[in-house]
Scaffold this active site. Sequence first.
Site, PDB file in Angstrom:
ATOM      1  N   ASN A  21       1.171  -2.051   0.602  1.00 21.75           N
ATOM      2  CA  ASN A  21      -0.093  -1.611   0.029  1.00 21.75           C
ATOM      3  C   ASN A  21      -0.292  -2.057  -1.427  1.00 21.75           C
ATOM      4  O   ASN A  21      -1.388  -1.878  -1.958  1.00 21.75           O
ATOM      5  CB  ASN A  21      -0.258  -0.075   0.117  1.00 21.75           C
ATOM      6  CG  ASN A  21      -0.278   0.391   1.570  1.00 21.75           C
ATOM      7  OD1 ASN A  21      -1.137  -0.030   2.331  1.00 21.75           O
ATOM      8  ND2 ASN A  21       0.688   1.219   1.957  1.00 21.75           N
ATOM      9  N   ARG A  28      -7.716  -0.202  -4.671  1.00 23.03           N
ATOM     10  CA  ARG A  28      -7.454   1.099  -4.067  1.00 23.03           C
ATOM     11  C   ARG A  28      -7.208   2.149  -5.153  1.00 23.03           C
ATOM     12  O   ARG A  28      -6.489   1.867  -6.111  1.00 23.03           O
ATOM     13  CB  ARG A  28      -6.204   0.943  -3.217  1.00 23.03           C
ATOM     14  CG  ARG A  28      -5.289   2.125  -3.137  1.00 23.03           C
ATOM     15  CD  ARG A  28      -3.893   1.705  -2.719  1.00 23.03           C
ATOM     16  NE  ARG A  28      -3.074   2.867  -2.458  1.00 23.03           N
ATOM     17  CZ  ARG A  28      -1.760   2.894  -2.465  1.00 23.03           C
ATOM     18  NH1 ARG A  28      -1.071   1.799  -2.704  1.00 23.03           N
ATOM     19  NH2 ARG A  28      -1.101   4.007  -2.237  1.00 23.03           N
ATOM     20  N   HIS A  38       7.884   2.235 -10.678  1.00 24.09           N
ATOM     21  CA  HIS A  38       6.698   2.879 -10.097  1.00 24.09           C
ATOM     22  C   HIS A  38       5.603   2.922 -11.148  1.00 24.09           C
ATOM     23  O   HIS A  38       5.849   3.355 -12.277  1.00 24.09           O
ATOM     24  CB  HIS A  38       7.016   4.287  -9.604  1.00 24.09           C
ATOM     25  CG  HIS A  38       8.036   4.276  -8.531  1.00 24.09           C
ATOM     26  ND1 HIS A  38       7.753   3.927  -7.241  1.00 24.09           N
ATOM     27  CD2 HIS A  38       9.380   4.507  -8.566  1.00 24.09           C
ATOM     28  CE1 HIS A  38       8.855   3.954  -6.520  1.00 24.09           C
ATOM     29  NE2 HIS A  38       9.862   4.299  -7.300  1.00 24.09           N
ATOM     30  N   ILE A  39       4.418   2.493 -10.767  1.00 27.10           N
ATOM     31  CA  ILE A  39       3.305   2.407 -11.721  1.00 27.10           C
ATOM     32  C   ILE A  39       2.861   3.788 -12.189  1.00 27.10           C
ATOM     33  O   ILE A  39       2.726   4.044 -13.375  1.00 27.10           O
ATOM     34  CB  ILE A  39       2.117   1.654 -11.063  1.00 27.10           C
ATOM     35  CG1 ILE A  39       2.545   0.223 -10.715  1.00 27.10           C
ATOM     36  CG2 ILE A  39       0.902   1.676 -11.981  1.00 27.10           C
ATOM     37  CD1 ILE A  39       1.524  -0.532  -9.854  1.00 27.10           C
ATOM     38  N   SER A  40       2.660   4.700 -11.226  1.00 25.82           N
ATOM     39  CA  SER A  40       2.197   6.048 -11.576  1.00 25.82           C
ATOM     40  C   SER A  40       3.395   6.984 -11.731  1.00 25.82           C
ATOM     41  O   SER A  40       4.498   6.666 -11.299  1.00 25.82           O
ATOM     42  CB  SER A  40       1.276   6.568 -10.480  1.00 25.82           C
ATOM     43  OG  SER A  40       2.010   6.712  -9.271  1.00 25.82           O
ATOM     44  N   TYR A  97      -4.048   3.826  -9.934  1.00 26.32           N
ATOM     45  CA  TYR A  97      -3.362   2.561 -10.147  1.00 26.32           C
ATOM     46  C   TYR A  97      -4.072   1.601 -11.104  1.00 26.32           C
ATOM     47  O   TYR A  97      -3.585   0.496 -11.346  1.00 26.32           O
ATOM     48  CB  TYR A  97      -3.162   1.858  -8.792  1.00 26.32           C
ATOM     49  CG  TYR A  97      -2.306   2.639  -7.844  1.00 26.32           C
ATOM     50  CD1 TYR A  97      -0.933   2.737  -8.041  1.00 26.32           C
ATOM     51  CD2 TYR A  97      -2.861   3.316  -6.771  1.00 26.32           C
ATOM     52  CE1 TYR A  97      -0.145   3.474  -7.174  1.00 26.32           C
ATOM     53  CE2 TYR A  97      -2.077   4.054  -5.903  1.00 26.32           C
ATOM     54  CZ  TYR A  97      -0.723   4.138  -6.106  1.00 26.32           C
ATOM     55  OH  TYR A  97       0.053   4.873  -5.258  1.00 26.32           O
ATOM     56  N   ASN A 133       9.204  -2.686  -6.744  1.00 29.71           N
ATOM     57  CA  ASN A 133       8.358  -1.504  -6.560  1.00 29.71           C
ATOM     58  C   ASN A 133       8.169  -1.387  -5.058  1.00 29.71           C
ATOM     59  O   ASN A 133       7.338  -2.088  -4.483  1.00 29.71           O
ATOM     60  CB  ASN A 133       7.001  -1.701  -7.247  1.00 29.71           C
ATOM     61  CG  ASN A 133       6.103  -0.500  -7.020  1.00 29.71           C
ATOM     62  OD1 ASN A 133       6.338   0.298  -6.118  1.00 29.71           O
ATOM     63  ND2 ASN A 133       5.063  -0.381  -7.831  1.00 29.71           N
ATOM     64  N   GLU A 173      14.130  -0.385 -10.281  1.00 34.74           N
ATOM     65  CA  GLU A 173      13.044   0.168  -9.471  1.00 34.74           C
ATOM     66  C   GLU A 173      11.903   0.559 -10.407  1.00 34.74           C
ATOM     67  O   GLU A 173      12.130   1.222 -11.417  1.00 34.74           O
ATOM     68  CB  GLU A 173      13.610   1.407  -8.757  1.00 34.74           C
ATOM     69  CG  GLU A 173      12.666   2.167  -7.890  1.00 34.74           C
ATOM     70  CD  GLU A 173      13.293   3.473  -7.379  1.00 34.74           C
ATOM     71  OE1 GLU A 173      14.524   3.697  -7.625  1.00 34.74           O
ATOM     72  OE2 GLU A 173      12.577   4.269  -6.780  1.00 34.74           O
ATOM     73  N   ALA A 224       5.590   3.021  -0.782  1.00 35.68           N
ATOM     74  CA  ALA A 224       6.007   4.237  -0.077  1.00 35.68           C
ATOM     75  C   ALA A 224       7.338   4.065   0.648  1.00 35.68           C
ATOM     76  O   ALA A 224       7.954   5.061   1.047  1.00 35.68           O
ATOM     77  CB  ALA A 224       4.927   4.682   0.903  1.00 35.68           C
ATOM     78  N   ASP A 269      20.148   0.009   1.926  1.00 34.56           N
ATOM     79  CA  ASP A 269      21.351  -0.728   2.296  1.00 34.56           C
ATOM     80  C   ASP A 269      21.237  -2.198   1.900  1.00 34.56           C
ATOM     81  O   ASP A 269      22.242  -2.822   1.530  1.00 34.56           O
ATOM     82  CB  ASP A 269      21.595  -0.601   3.806  1.00 34.56           C
ATOM     83  CG  ASP A 269      22.303   0.699   4.149  1.00 34.56           C
ATOM     84  OD1 ASP A 269      22.597   1.470   3.230  1.00 34.56           O
ATOM     85  OD2 ASP A 269      22.557   0.948   5.340  1.00 34.56           O
ATOM     86  N   ARG A 295       2.776  13.766  -8.701  1.00 35.46           N
ATOM     87  CA  ARG A 295       1.942  13.616  -7.506  1.00 35.46           C
ATOM     88  C   ARG A 295       2.503  14.443  -6.332  1.00 35.46           C
ATOM     89  O   ARG A 295       3.186  15.420  -6.566  1.00 35.46           O
ATOM     90  CB  ARG A 295       1.838  12.124  -7.151  1.00 35.46           C
ATOM     91  CG  ARG A 295       1.140  11.328  -8.285  1.00 35.46           C
ATOM     92  CD  ARG A 295       1.046   9.844  -7.989  1.00 35.46           C
ATOM     93  NE  ARG A 295       0.195   9.595  -6.826  1.00 35.46           N
ATOM     94  CZ  ARG A 295       0.160   8.435  -6.157  1.00 35.46           C
ATOM     95  NH1 ARG A 295       0.943   7.435  -6.549  1.00 35.46           N
ATOM     96  NH2 ARG A 295      -0.624   8.282  -5.119  1.00 35.46           N
ATOM     97  N   ARG A 330       6.642  12.222  -2.885  1.00 32.61           N
ATOM     98  CA  ARG A 330       6.853  11.069  -3.771  1.00 32.61           C
ATOM     99  C   ARG A 330       7.935  11.322  -4.834  1.00 32.61           C
ATOM    100  O   ARG A 330       8.284  10.421  -5.586  1.00 32.61           O
ATOM    101  CB  ARG A 330       5.545  10.692  -4.483  1.00 32.61           C
ATOM    102  CG  ARG A 330       4.469  10.207  -3.542  1.00 32.61           C
ATOM    103  CD  ARG A 330       3.340   9.468  -4.264  1.00 32.61           C
ATOM    104  NE  ARG A 330       2.132   9.518  -3.488  1.00 32.61           N
ATOM    105  CZ  ARG A 330       1.801   8.641  -2.527  1.00 32.61           C
ATOM    106  NH1 ARG A 330       2.592   7.630  -2.272  1.00 32.61           N
ATOM    107  NH2 ARG A 330       0.694   8.769  -1.845  1.00 32.61           N
TER     108      ARG A 330
END
Lengths: 146, 146, 146, 146, 146, 146, 146, 146, 146, 146, 146, 146
Positions: free
Chosen positions: J11, J18, J99-101, J23, J73, J97, J76, J86, J106, J110
């Site tokens: 996504n 979106r 994550h934007i938000s 975002y 990133n 790792e 989900a 793995d 949230r 999440r």
Amino acid sequence: MYKLLVINGPNLNRLGKREPHIYGSTTLEELEQRIKNVFNNQCIIEFYQSNHEGFIIDKIHDVEELYDGLVINPGALTHYSLSLRDAISSISKPTIEVHISNVHAREEFRHKSVIAPVVKGQIVGLGLKGYELAITSLLSVLGGEN
Amino acid sequence: MYKLLVINGPNLNRLGKREPHIYGSTTLEELEQRIKNVFNNQCIIEFYQSNHEGFIIDKIHDVEELYDGLVINPGALTHYSLSLRDAISSISKPTIEVHISNVHAREEFRHKSVIAPVVKGQIVGLGLKGYELAITSLLSVLGGEN
Amino acid sequence: MYKLLVINGPNLNRLGKREPHIYGSTTLEELEQRIKNVFNNQCIIEFYQSNHEGFIIDKIHDVEELYDGLVINPGALTHYSLSLRDAISSISKPTIEVHISNVHAREEFRHKSVIAPVVKGQIVGLGLKGYELAITSLLSVLGGEN
Amino acid sequence: MYKLLVINGPNLNRLGKREPHIYGSTTLEELEQRIKNVFNNQCIIEFYQSNHEGFIIDKIHDVEELYDGLVINPGALTHYSLSLRDAISSISKPTIEVHISNVHAREEFRHKSVIAPVVKGQIVGLGLKGYELAITSLLSVLGGEN
Amino acid sequence: MYKLLVINGPNLNRLGKREPHIYGSTTLEELEQRIKNVFNNQCIIEFYQSNHEGFIIDKIHDVEELYDGLVINPGALTHYSLSLRDAISSISKPTIEVHISNVHAREEFRHKSVIAPVVKGQIVGLGLKGYELAITSLLSVLGGEN
Amino acid sequence: MYKLLVINGPNLNRLGKREPHIYGSTTLEELEQRIKNVFNNQCIIEFYQSNHEGFIIDKIHDVEELYDGLVINPGALTHYSLSLRDAISSISKPTIEVHISNVHAREEFRHKSVIAPVVKGQIVGLGLKGYELAITSLLSVLGGEN
Amino acid sequence: MYKLLVINGPNLNRLGKREPHIYGSTTLEELEQRIKNVFNNQCIIEFYQSNHEGFIIDKIHDVEELYDGLVINPGALTHYSLSLRDAISSISKPTIEVHISNVHAREEFRHKSVIAPVVKGQIVGLGLKGYELAITSLLSVLGGEN
Amino acid sequence: MYKLLVINGPNLNRLGKREPHIYGSTTLEELEQRIKNVFNNQCIIEFYQSNHEGFIIDKIHDVEELYDGLVINPGALTHYSLSLRDAISSISKPTIEVHISNVHAREEFRHKSVIAPVVKGQIVGLGLKGYELAITSLLSVLGGEN
Amino acid sequence: MYKLLVINGPNLNRLGKREPHIYGSTTLEELEQRIKNVFNNQCIIEFYQSNHEGFIIDKIHDVEELYDGLVINPGALTHYSLSLRDAISSISKPTIEVHISNVHAREEFRHKSVIAPVVKGQIVGLGLKGYELAITSLLSVLGGEN
Amino acid sequence: MYKLLVINGPNLNRLGKREPHIYGSTTLEELEQRIKNVFNNQCIIEFYQSNHEGFIIDKIHDVEELYDGLVINPGALTHYSLSLRDAISSISKPTIEVHISNVHAREEFRHKSVIAPVVKGQIVGLGLKGYELAITSLLSVLGGEN
Amino acid sequence: MYKLLVINGPNLNRLGKREPHIYGSTTLEELEQRIKNVFNNQCIIEFYQSNHEGFIIDKIHDVEELYDGLVINPGALTHYSLSLRDAISSISKPTIEVHISNVHAREEFRHKSVIAPVVKGQIVGLGLKGYELAITSLLSVLGGEN
Amino acid sequence: MYKLLVINGPNLNRLGKREPHIYGSTTLEELEQRIKNVFNNQCIIEFYQSNHEGFIIDKIHDVEELYDGLVINPGALTHYSLSLRDAISSISKPTIEVHISNVHAREEFRHKSVIAPVVKGQIVGLGLKGYELAITSLLSVLGGEN
């Protein structure tokens, strides 16, 4: 004329072949034909089935541009695919979730849908008829009925 | 001609008056009239509303003798009334559970239905239209369709 | 001569009509008559059945003044009616809880009784015979046996 | 004449000596004698007590060949001995579980019985009288009563 | 002059008769009289008590039209009656929840109120005085104080 | 030649007699003979069965000195006997856990093994054949295969 | 001659390259060759590996028509892929689940298999040898042994 | 002179032989001798070890008549033997629970003691010295110190 | 004349400055002045605010000697400070817990108070008025009213 | 010059299209261009986006041979793809790792990342800037800084 | 001569004044004097008490430089102060946790210690004597005994 | 020029002295100096460290007036200090949470941050470099970048 997409998720290609005491003996092809017949002059309906979460997500993204609404039976992805959930969240077209069997009367893991909070509504346990009811409902929503 | 009962549980007498952003502005009386009009020549439909779990159970018992099927929106009893569940279990006529709003997108306690495992199916989040879909489905079941 | 009350809760009016593989085929009326016959000269027994939590609570309050002991099969109220629990707590007469079927061998929600901590004892799974054993036990308690 | 076995589990040899506010002051020997007297001419009753899970399992296996029914108060094994559960499952003779005190009004760990799903029924909190009620019930079952 | 309703739920008709170490020895009638006296010239207060969830819901619906505010002690319904919760949500008049005893110092199930999220506030453990404080607070709210 | 011990826990002495739809109709004696025949010239195999957790622990301690490896079906002790777990931890010889039936398709309490983290491996649901596979595997380990 | 399929799921293509202290140093190709050698004249074995849940589901569907049995090591899909579970449920050929390492001695999330309830059996922690044992077991099942 | 019993539960006979990084290299016999030496003229100490829950319960019952106090290291029975708990509850002599290693720094299942609520106190993680501290504490209690 | 202490915990010094949609725009100083005015001739009231758990505990200890009662809004310490709980337990003077906002309608972690079981009562969600109601209630308790 | 891979999961191809309140309105192409510009002369950066878990796993395997570090990133997949976990475990190159938000502000599902325990670090909630910070950090790690 | 620190946490300054049925009537000053007397010539003991988590942490940091060992009764901080835990982890000197009362026989929240996994051992429920046993044990550890 | 505050919570004064395998060997003073050097001409940075929750809250309140942004590593307060959370909520300046080690790869209690939902973002596991990245991010936010 509205154009709708009906997506069937993993293992639904085996409809009519697998566990007929749960899912009946109609095959996916027969189901698709039957739905087409029922809504013949009312709307255009296209069908998609895949066992791949990724392809289903790609297809949902297409809905935004190419369709007016979505009916989806995500199979077992219902219970864990948060990516599917985000895909549905990312489109603005109305979506209805369908389950053929009454998932609440089966194993506990089937009781929970991670999709449910982001769809317009759910139709559960009403057999193949559930797809028709979902389309009827979508048409009603698109037609501006309450 | 089939005879169906539609039961609305606690607080649904306030439909159209209470929290219209969730439930819309149609009153219960208007809803009942509308449903009657839609299925005018197809079946006989009777309506019952009560805020009393006990009276609803009494009424469900009547279904076995007096009706061919049941549509029920149990309101908040959905989430805890195991007595309602046993009442539905005790009759052999097909029963469909309806919720106007998408309960899965609201408070967590609304996600669980103790009724769900003993009904034929559920229609959730499709607004007042959900009652019509439930009746259509019942007629289909009674008519022997898959 | 001791005067006892036997209360049957929601859906037990359908005894003998509903799910006979679980509850058998004796009706509530037959059960009540049978119990009366067994204890004919030993005590006075009155019966009450209701599908309404509220009326059952009213009736339990009466026990304090009008009866020497209470046998109750609260049906599914067993599992959630904390009001019933408080009603039983509010009286000082001995109370015994009866379940016809072995609730521990059925659905998980039936394993827990919110009533159990405030009654004298429980008899579970011994069929209609359970009511007789409960009365025998009450008479023994009232008669001062250990 | 039916032959029944009554098994008492760990620590019940201390009945009448331990925590009399919970278990009363009658000893195990007195209890056994009392039960024998009550059912003198009705059936043969044998008694067994052990603090060893293994010996109790061995004894339960004997029931299949040597007795017509079993009454068991498994003491604290009730709450964790899945081996005891399997032993009871492995025999076909009717078994009734007895607890002297109302375990549901005591510590939380006593609320759960791993034995309960595989016995015919339970009698809880009715004191030593509970053993007599259990035997009465077994005789009723063996005699073919409902 | 403001008109307020005070609702007392299941088993509160037994106030002063039941468990006086928890609830004291004042009866419901005495409590109602006392409250009336305290607020004699300040507002009109009406009282309602029922053991029936359904009647209490009916009464709450009346508040919207007939009263300016509501004080409610829902008894044990506090802990499970989601129907009561929805009834309170459905009215726009300020509502205050009262508990006579400190529910947080009693059994764990009493710690949780399903009503709490939809009332303006709660008064807990301050005895019968709690009702007076609730009315004082309602009058303050209605009078526009912060 | 390697010397192996096969331990069967509580209730497995009733193999072939108890619940044949789960465990089949071969008795423990027949099973032991069959295994002996299969591995006739490959290794020495001894068998032990007990319903007593304590004796099984004593026997496991013996493995350290007297055997080269252990196959164990602990019956229901699997799910709670932490003492058994510690006994296996206390020896250095390879141990394999066997279950005849697919415990994961049965009651939930059977899904968990407290033994599993301290054995080399598990063989589950492959019937009596599972014992042979376990021995094959042990011989492979002892023979230094990967 | 029986024809069997061995499926290896995500990341198993990195066998022998990744975390050798857990999985050893044999590569997937070597493993496949070794298995082929062992069962050379006994049965036909084909191998499939994919990191894609969707392709694995497609392949499982093929088993119904093209193979006599299935050995599957689903990698981490074991712990969440309910779609994989449904795929296995949808075929009637015997399936055995294999894990190379003792998953019960590793992270907690590895203890649970959503696949386990729908396979015939599981072999866990017995290294690469586990695949051979699984095939041996399948052949035994297909050959009609107990 | 006070007479004390020291009980060691399952697998403690392997002290000094098993997992020396956790339990050290002193054997049970050496430990017992060492304790005897330390308290030579202060009290009489007897020792008991068993891998059998049943024999340990029997022995605890003896404490009531034959000893003035009890020190117990129940091994893994600590975590599940509710029968052991009831045995300790059934005697009136002071009991102290000892664990050699710091169970709170090991696997989660070792954190919980079902024995702890019914003993006077616990000594955890202080090695073999813990037994001596327990005896010192018992003597202090018996001698009437605070 | 009674002397009362009102303690405000962490972050309440920012009252009127922080999140006014939740806490309003009155500052702590204004609140304190307002309360003083209301109870001008009825009692002596002192105020204390700190962001330090330790200083609040010290101050609570002072209550035993220097005050007749305590009103406390512990801020977020409510939800985790078991030390605060023990401090309140350690004094014998009546204590009332106040929360300005309806904590039950906010984040889940605010629903639980570790203080609640050891105070006399709680006033929640009634705004700054809650402090006045608490003092009124304390005076009533001290004055010997029910 | 170091060569890094930036993977965006399901996504994220819809970035900028979106839910812009979450975002933002920058598209994925713009983001990728922007990052390239920032690190123009410092390192080589390649980008990959897919909605398919399987292809992402394939790509991660490539990192071992073809890149010096990985920024991911996972969308989900973060919350359930143990296969992804793995895959990352199976490579030795440093992984961060992003994550934007602020996922912790949230929905609850999440909050948990199954990836987090196997990456070097996480950057959460810092918008598109987060990718740049991750690359900066990777370069610092590769350059041997603390 | 070894130098030890004994820290008492929040509310322990009220020892002897608060809840004497739990903690006895000896004051903290008397306790400290008593301990000093017992270990008069064996070691140097200093005492510290504070209701402030922060000051206790500061003091623990001092242990590394200034003392040879630490005895700590953290009061209710035991159950939630992860900062205290990290402070103890950050020093290398042996630490023993003491609780005067048997916390496992009190409220559930007292059963868990967040400190326990990082101390050498715990002494629970042995009254004020527990401090002496802790010091004895520390001296034994420092003296190199097993 | 922007003025930023960097707060380090409990035990971080022991950086470089404590558990160097987790936190490295740089001391807090060295870290502070290093950060100052890096951002020498870009912004003013002040540092604060305390082991006292109360002083940290006081300091956070100061941010509103005296600083443009906040970087905070709350140490173990992260996991339980809801007071800290409320303090951060009460200010309007952007805040970033930093953890030196990858808390998700350590003990379970470190996985959860009660602070996370109220900060702008988190940087986890990137070592001391994490502080620099946080400041870079704050400057970017203050400078109006996306």
